[in-house]
Design a protein around this motif. Sequence first.
Motif, PDB file in Angstrom:
ATOM      1  N   PRO A  91       2.294  21.670 -41.923  1.00 48.28           N
ATOM      2  CA  PRO A  91       3.022  20.575 -41.267  1.00 48.28           C
ATOM      3  C   PRO A  91       3.294  20.843 -39.795  1.00 48.28           C
ATOM      4  O   PRO A  91       3.454  21.992 -39.378  1.00 48.28           O
ATOM      5  N   VAL A  92       3.344  19.765 -39.031  1.00 46.79           N
ATOM      6  CA  VAL A  92       3.638  19.827 -37.601  1.00 46.79           C
ATOM      7  C   VAL A  92       4.669  18.760 -37.268  1.00 46.79           C
ATOM      8  O   VAL A  92       4.517  17.606 -37.662  1.00 46.79           O
ATOM      9  N   GLU A  93       5.729  19.172 -36.573  1.00 44.40           N
ATOM     10  CA  GLU A  93       6.715  18.221 -36.044  1.00 44.40           C
ATOM     11  C   GLU A  93       6.475  18.083 -34.551  1.00 44.40           C
ATOM     12  O   GLU A  93       6.600  19.049 -33.817  1.00 44.40           O
ATOM     13  N   ARG A  94       6.145  16.865 -34.110  1.00 41.19           N
ATOM     14  CA  ARG A  94       5.970  16.633 -32.686  1.00 41.19           C
ATOM     15  C   ARG A  94       5.961  15.136 -32.422  1.00 41.19           C
ATOM     16  O   ARG A  94       5.254  14.386 -33.089  1.00 41.19           O
ATOM     17  N   GLN A  95       6.768  14.718 -31.463  1.00 40.15           N
ATOM     18  CA  GLN A  95       6.736  13.339 -30.975  1.00 40.15           C
ATOM     19  C   GLN A  95       6.720  13.408 -29.456  1.00 40.15           C
ATOM     20  O   GLN A  95       7.706  13.780 -28.835  1.00 40.15           O
ATOM     21  N   ALA A  96       5.588  13.059 -28.876  1.00 42.15           N
ATOM     22  CA  ALA A  96       5.458  13.140 -27.420  1.00 42.15           C
ATOM     23  C   ALA A  96       6.327  12.085 -26.751  1.00 42.15           C
ATOM     24  O   ALA A  96       6.365  10.932 -27.188  1.00 42.15           O
ATOM     25  N   VAL A  97       7.031  12.497 -25.711  1.00 37.75           N
ATOM     26  CA  VAL A  97       7.874  11.578 -24.946  1.00 37.75           C
ATOM     27  C   VAL A  97       7.633  11.816 -23.462  1.00 37.75           C
ATOM     28  O   VAL A  97       7.274  12.928 -23.048  1.00 37.75           O
ATOM     29  N   PRO A  98       7.805  10.800 -22.623  1.00 33.96           N
ATOM     30  CA  PRO A  98       7.640  10.999 -21.178  1.00 33.96           C
ATOM     31  C   PRO A  98       8.761  11.866 -20.618  1.00 33.96           C
ATOM     32  O   PRO A  98       9.820  12.029 -21.242  1.00 33.96           O
ATOM     33  N   LEU A  99       8.536  12.412 -19.443  1.00 37.62           N
ATOM     34  CA  LEU A  99       9.534  13.294 -18.825  1.00 37.62           C
ATOM     35  C   LEU A  99      10.853  12.569 -18.602  1.00 37.62           C
ATOM     36  O   LEU A  99      11.920  13.189 -18.660  1.00 37.62           O
ATOM     37  N   SER A 100      10.791  11.271 -18.374  1.00 41.37           N
ATOM     38  CA  SER A 100      12.021  10.496 -18.147  1.00 41.37           C
ATOM     39  C   SER A 100      12.911  10.456 -19.378  1.00 41.37           C
ATOM     40  O   SER A 100      14.100  10.132 -19.277  1.00 41.37           O
ATOM     41  N   ARG A 101      12.362  10.781 -20.553  1.00 37.47           N
ATOM     42  CA  ARG A 101      13.148  10.794 -21.786  1.00 37.47           C
ATOM     43  C   ARG A 101      13.489  12.213 -22.240  1.00 37.47           C
ATOM     44  O   ARG A 101      13.856  12.433 -23.385  1.00 37.47           O
ATOM     45  N   ILE A 102      13.352  13.157 -21.320  1.00 40.40           N
ATOM     46  CA  ILE A 102      13.770  14.540 -21.568  1.00 40.40           C
ATOM     47  C   ILE A 102      14.884  14.861 -20.581  1.00 40.40           C
ATOM     48  O   ILE A 102      14.734  14.659 -19.374  1.00 40.40           O
ATOM     49  N   ALA A 103      15.982  15.333 -21.085  1.00 38.26           N
ATOM     50  CA  ALA A 103      17.154  15.575 -20.246  1.00 38.26           C
ATOM     51  C   ALA A 103      16.808  16.443 -19.042  1.00 38.26           C
ATOM     52  O   ALA A 103      16.135  17.473 -19.192  1.00 38.26           O
ATOM     53  N   PRO A 104      17.246  16.046 -17.845  1.00 34.20           N
ATOM     54  CA  PRO A 104      17.033  16.912 -16.673  1.00 34.20           C
ATOM     55  C   PRO A 104      17.579  18.321 -16.885  1.00 34.20           C
ATOM     56  O   PRO A 104      17.043  19.276 -16.309  1.00 34.20           O
ATOM     57  N   ALA A 105      18.601  18.458 -17.732  1.00 33.01           N
ATOM     58  CA  ALA A 105      19.159  19.785 -18.010  1.00 33.01           C
ATOM     59  C   ALA A 105      18.123  20.696 -18.655  1.00 33.01           C
ATOM     60  O   ALA A 105      18.047  21.890 -18.338  1.00 33.01           O
ATOM     61  N   LEU A 106      17.296  20.143 -19.555  1.00 34.78           N
ATOM     62  CA  LEU A 106      16.272  20.974 -20.189  1.00 34.78           C
ATOM     63  C   LEU A 106      15.167  21.314 -19.187  1.00 34.78           C
ATOM     64  O   LEU A 106      14.666  22.438 -19.171  1.00 34.78           O
ATOM     65  N   GLN A 107      14.792  20.364 -18.367  1.00 29.66           N
ATOM     66  CA  GLN A 107      13.780  20.642 -17.344  1.00 29.66           C
ATOM     67  C   GLN A 107      14.247  21.781 -16.441  1.00 29.66           C
ATOM     68  O   GLN A 107      13.480  22.704 -16.136  1.00 29.66           O
ATOM     69  N   LEU A 108      15.495  21.713 -16.019  1.00 30.52           N
ATOM     70  CA  LEU A 108      16.038  22.736 -15.128  1.00 30.52           C
ATOM     71  C   LEU A 108      16.188  24.072 -15.848  1.00 30.52           C
ATOM     72  O   LEU A 108      15.895  25.130 -15.282  1.00 30.52           O
ATOM     73  N   ALA A 109      16.625  24.035 -17.106  1.00 28.61           N
ATOM     74  CA  ALA A 109      16.804  25.275 -17.865  1.00 28.61           C
ATOM     75  C   ALA A 109      15.474  26.000 -18.046  1.00 28.61           C
ATOM     76  O   ALA A 109      15.392  27.219 -17.896  1.00 28.61           O
ATOM     77  N   VAL A 110      14.428  25.250 -18.358  1.00 33.12           N
ATOM     78  CA  VAL A 110      13.104  25.857 -18.542  1.00 33.12           C
ATOM     79  C   VAL A 110      12.569  26.391 -17.212  1.00 33.12           C
ATOM     80  O   VAL A 110      12.012  27.489 -17.150  1.00 33.12           O
ATOM     81  N   LEU A 111      12.733  25.621 -16.147  1.00 33.91           N
ATOM     82  CA  LEU A 111      12.321  26.093 -14.821  1.00 33.91           C
ATOM     83  C   LEU A 111      13.077  27.374 -14.460  1.00 33.91           C
ATOM     84  O   LEU A 111      12.483  28.337 -13.969  1.00 33.91           O
ATOM     85  N   THR A 112      14.377  27.406 -14.710  1.00 30.66           N
ATOM     86  CA  THR A 112      15.200  28.563 -14.386  1.00 30.66           C
ATOM     87  C   THR A 112      14.762  29.789 -15.172  1.00 30.66           C
ATOM     88  O   THR A 112      14.682  30.902 -14.632  1.00 30.66           O
ATOM     89  N   SER A 113      14.457  29.583 -16.447  1.00 24.21           N
ATOM     90  CA  SER A 113      14.118  30.692 -17.322  1.00 24.21           C
ATOM     91  C   SER A 113      12.675  31.161 -17.174  1.00 24.21           C
ATOM     92  O   SER A 113      12.396  32.361 -17.198  1.00 24.21           O
ATOM     93  N   GLU A 114      11.749  30.206 -16.982  1.00 25.04           N
ATOM     94  CA  GLU A 114      10.336  30.517 -17.065  1.00 25.04           C
ATOM     95  C   GLU A 114       9.636  30.682 -15.709  1.00 25.04           C
ATOM     96  O   GLU A 114       8.704  31.472 -15.590  1.00 25.04           O
ATOM     97  N   ASP A 115      10.035  29.894 -14.708  1.00 29.56           N
ATOM     98  CA  ASP A 115       9.232  29.867 -13.476  1.00 29.56           C
ATOM     99  C   ASP A 115      10.042  29.228 -12.346  1.00 29.56           C
ATOM    100  O   ASP A 115       9.910  28.050 -12.061  1.00 29.56           O
ATOM    101  N   GLN A 116      10.850  30.036 -11.691  1.00 27.34           N
ATOM    102  CA  GLN A 116      11.717  29.487 -10.645  1.00 27.34           C
ATOM    103  C   GLN A 116      10.950  29.063  -9.401  1.00 27.34           C
ATOM    104  O   GLN A 116      11.477  28.329  -8.567  1.00 27.34           O
ATOM    105  N   ARG A 117       9.708  29.498  -9.275  1.00 29.78           N
ATOM    106  CA  ARG A 117       8.869  29.085  -8.138  1.00 29.78           C
ATOM    107  C   ARG A 117       7.949  27.925  -8.514  1.00 29.78           C
ATOM    108  O   ARG A 117       6.988  27.639  -7.812  1.00 29.78           O
ATOM    109  N   PHE A 118       8.257  27.247  -9.608  1.00 31.62           N
ATOM    110  CA  PHE A 118       7.399  26.183 -10.112  1.00 31.62           C
ATOM    111  C   PHE A 118       7.084  25.142  -9.047  1.00 31.62           C
ATOM    112  O   PHE A 118       5.926  24.725  -8.891  1.00 31.62           O
ATOM    113  N   CYS A 119       8.083  24.694  -8.305  1.00 34.87           N
ATOM    114  CA  CYS A 119       7.868  23.664  -7.281  1.00 34.87           C
ATOM    115  C   CYS A 119       7.261  24.223  -5.998  1.00 34.87           C
ATOM    116  O   CYS A 119       6.851  23.455  -5.125  1.00 34.87           O
TER     117      CYS A 119
END
Length: 247
Positions: free
Chosen positions: A72-100
């Motif tokens: 089984p696989v759980e996945r529902q693709a959503v656009p970036l606008s439907r993902i909390a900016p907090a998660l975007q920032l948390a992942v950038l902070t944790s994974e790749d602070q030079r992303f931009c």
Amino acid sequence: MRAGAEEGHPERLAQPRPATRTRRSGPFRRAVGLILLVPAVIVVILLTLALVYSAVTPPSTLMLGRWLTLQPVERQAVPLSRIAPALQLAVLTSEDQRFCLDNGVDFGALRDVVEDEDSPSRGASTIAMQTVKNVFLWPGRSYIRKAIEIPLALTLDTLWGKRRMMEIYLNVAEWGEGIYGAQAASRHWFHKDAADLTRSEAALLAAVLPNPIVRSAGRPSPGVRRRAAQIQGMMGRTEGLGACLRR
């Protein structure tokens, strides 16, 4: 008489020798041509998929593996606008602070890893490189994989742009056994949509990304809680580094 005969029949001297070398080299040349053709075909396939994925959210290779083995696989693709900016920032902070700031590859971090064999390889792996690995390649450490991953990350960072790169990454990242993407992770662990994640929940999700099978965002260990607290504390200082993700 023999000399005269040869002079009288010059065509005998002009007869070509059997072209054994040409016949022998024919299969070899075809084999070399096929060997050289394979990388070109692979490049064409990858670039075609990259163009398709600029508009269609792809599965990850791990998802494909689970589908092929009837897991089984759980996945529902959503656009970036439907993902909390907090998660975007948390992942950038944790994974790749030079992303931009980088172009898909942090060559400085890669050089540090090459010079220090004990350095964690994930520290040199940008979000673009992780996305390329998740979508096109295979898990595990390999110089061959890295040799493919780096030019692909550079190419797709330009082709997709930063927002699309983060969008695909957050839709293919693994957050538990058979759980892929921010929407599935949010619903599974917090019973809410990805758009409604709080900063603390986003930090927990980011904290488990290095090993989502062992670590759990819904049942975090003390180590995961400490890491999440560190990420949340840094998010206030890294908020300006996520300008490329804002419209």
